[in-house]
Design an enzyme around this catalytic site. Structure first.
Site, short mmCIF file in Angstrom:
data_model
loop_
_atom_site.label_atom_id
_atom_site.label_comp_id
_atom_site.label_asym_id
_atom_site.label_seq_id
_atom_site.Cartn_x
_atom_site.Cartn_y
_atom_site.Cartn_z
N ASN A 299 0.86 -1.18 0.00
CA ASN A 299 0.00 0.00 0.00
C ASN A 299 0.90 1.24 0.00
O ASN A 299 1.40 1.66 1.04
CB ASN A 299 -0.87 -0.07 1.27
CG ASN A 299 -1.81 1.11 1.41
OD1 ASN A 299 -1.69 2.10 0.71
ND2 ASN A 299 -2.75 0.99 2.34
N ARG B 215 -1.83 -1.52 -4.08
CA ARG B 215 -2.76 -0.40 -4.17
C ARG B 215 -2.23 0.55 -5.24
O ARG B 215 -1.08 0.98 -5.17
CB ARG B 215 -2.85 0.32 -2.83
CG ARG B 215 -3.65 1.60 -2.90
CD ARG B 215 -3.57 2.33 -1.58
NE ARG B 215 -4.22 3.62 -1.64
CZ ARG B 215 -3.98 4.61 -0.79
NH1 ARG B 215 -3.11 4.45 0.17
NH2 ARG B 215 -4.62 5.74 -0.90
N HIS C 23 -9.17 7.12 -2.33
CA HIS C 23 -9.49 6.37 -1.09
C HIS C 23 -10.51 5.27 -1.33
O HIS C 23 -11.21 4.84 -0.41
CB HIS C 23 -10.03 7.32 0.02
CG HIS C 23 -8.96 8.14 0.69
ND1 HIS C 23 -9.16 9.44 1.07
CD2 HIS C 23 -7.69 7.83 1.03
CE1 HIS C 23 -8.05 9.91 1.62
NE2 HIS C 23 -7.14 8.96 1.60
N ARG D 126 -2.30 19.03 2.45
CA ARG D 126 -2.95 19.45 1.19
C ARG D 126 -4.00 20.51 1.47
O ARG D 126 -4.71 20.45 2.48
CB ARG D 126 -3.61 18.24 0.52
CG ARG D 126 -2.63 17.17 0.11
CD ARG D 126 -3.35 16.05 -0.62
NE ARG D 126 -2.47 14.91 -0.80
CZ ARG D 126 -2.87 13.65 -0.66
NH1 ARG D 126 -4.13 13.37 -0.34
NH2 ARG D 126 -2.02 12.67 -0.84
N GLU E 284 -7.59 -1.23 4.21
CA GLU E 284 -7.41 -1.29 2.75
C GLU E 284 -6.74 -2.60 2.36
O GLU E 284 -7.04 -3.19 1.31
CB GLU E 284 -6.55 -0.11 2.29
CG GLU E 284 -7.27 1.22 2.41
CD GLU E 284 -6.33 2.41 2.47
OE1 GLU E 284 -5.21 2.29 3.02
OE2 GLU E 284 -6.72 3.49 1.99
#
Ligand code: ADP
Length: 366
Positions: free
Chosen positions: A9, A63, A151, A212, A352
């Site tokens: 990931n 991922r 996401h 961000r 995830e």
């Protein structure tokens, strides 16, 4: 599923990995910096040796943050697939080069073991046109400049888990999923389909995040170009890496640290204030798009762990049917709203890696 599966990931700043055996997670770890592929591969090698599964590795799952308009389903990597993925690099220069390098390194080191690519953008494939289009000349939309949303692996897990704990009737309702970590986004889901999301063409859009900016007036880029000679690349780097709570606080992007400092440092308090205010505003916007709200799910490092932030985000949202139970919120229970709350508010720990591992098992069995 017999055999071992490794999941990789790669986020924007670090790489996490996990080892699954017979469908169960047996170890997780973080392999350091994104640009240190060799160091990461030696970590993964160590993990496999430590568990004695080097010979029973049946698949590696990756991922991949951006699948553009080309990739939706998980797919086994091949030379052709990687060549197509490389063409998407200009869409996501922050993640794709490093992610492709990791796939290539795993292909070399684990020769013959399928490398399965799982796309974060896939969850948002059904965005209606009004959510998908950005209001700039249509030729750019035709060239792939649109809202993609990210996401997605986390959202896939949250919907699966919501169905498991609350039933299929709940997942068919009006759901807002909040993934609040260093990167933060929301997705609104109705009838099990994603109908809107806060991130857009890049993961820089939407909510205020750790580093961000989230949504900005596009005029700022032109102003800074005129006033400071800032280039487009410099602007993108600033908005992605030096803005958000880090930019406002001038000290940290980390919510835990900012909370510790908010009483003594007004800049830390303003950074947290901005984060919570924008996060609350977005719940209103997404609920308006859904025509109401049945379930709000908090997840990600901040959403899973910070009762204070969850409480502040939900403050004043009673008009939307959100009525938080302070005790349940403090204890971080699975349901943190009151019994009589019209909308239920839940906390779900995201995973995830398990979504990636499941995809690997599915693909190599077929
Ligand atoms: P990433 O997006 O990199 O996977 P995480 O999901 O781990 O990041 O989220 C990291 C964020 O979660 C940081 O801002 C961190 O301060 C915050 N966080 C983790 N635990 C807590 C806590 N107990 N209270 C407040 N914030 C927390």
């Amino acid at each position: 599923m017999d055999g071992a599966v490794v999941t990789i990931n790669a986020g924007s700043s670090s790489v996490k990995f996990a080892l699954f055996r017979d469908g169960k997670r047996i170890e997780s770890g973080a392999g350091g910096r994104l640009d240190d592929v060799a160091g990461f591969m030696s970590e993964v090698g160590r993990l496999l040796r430590a568990h004695g599964v080097e010979r029973s590795l049946v698949g590696v799952g990756h991922r991949i943050v951006h699948g553009g308009s080309r990739f939706f389903e998980p797919v086994i990597a091949s030379g052709e697939i990687l060549a197509e993925l490389r063409q998407l690099m200009p869409f996501d220069p922050e993640h794709l080069p490093a992610e492709i390098a990791l796939v290539e390194a795993c292909t070399r080191v684990f020769a013959g073991v399928p490398q399965v690519l799982c796309f974060d953008t896939a969850f948002h494939r059904d965005l209606p046109i009004v959510a998908r289009m950005l209001a700039i000349p249509r030729k750019y939309f035709d060239a792939g400049v649109r809202r993609y949303g990210f996401h997605g692996l986390s959202y896939t897990y949250l919907m699966q888990e919501l169905e498991r704990v609350a039933g299929a009737k709940t997942t068919r309702g009006r759901v807002i999923l909040a993934h609040l970590g260093n990167g933060a986004s929301r997705a609104s889901v109705r009838e099990g389909r994603c109908v809107d999301t806060t991130m857009a063409f890049t993961p820089t859009a939407g909510l205020v995040m750790g580093t961000r900016s989230g949504d900005l007036d596009p005029g700022i880029a032109a102003y800074l170009a005129r006033s400071e000679g800032m280039s487009a690349e410099q602007f993108a780097a600033m908005a992605s890496s030096r803005s958000g709570m880090l930019g406002v606080s001038e000290t940290s992007s980390d919510v835990r640290e900012l909370l510790e400092r908010e009483k003594s440092d007004p800049r830390a308090a303003e950074a947290i204030g901005l984060f919570c205010f924008q996060a609350r505003k977005w719940i209103g916007a997404l609920a308006a798009g859904l025509g109401g709200l049945d379930v709000l799910v908090f997840s990600g490092g901040i959403g899973e762990n910070s009762a204070v932030i969850r409480g502040r985000i939900c403050e004043g949202l009673e008009f939307l049917g959100i009525d938080l139970d302070a005790g349940r919120n403090e204890r971080g229970e699975a349901v943190i709203s009151r019994e009589e709350s019209m909308a239920s508010v839940r906390v779900i720990r995201t995973d995830e890696e398990s979504v990636i591992a499941e995809a690997v098992c599915r693909l190599i069995e077929t």
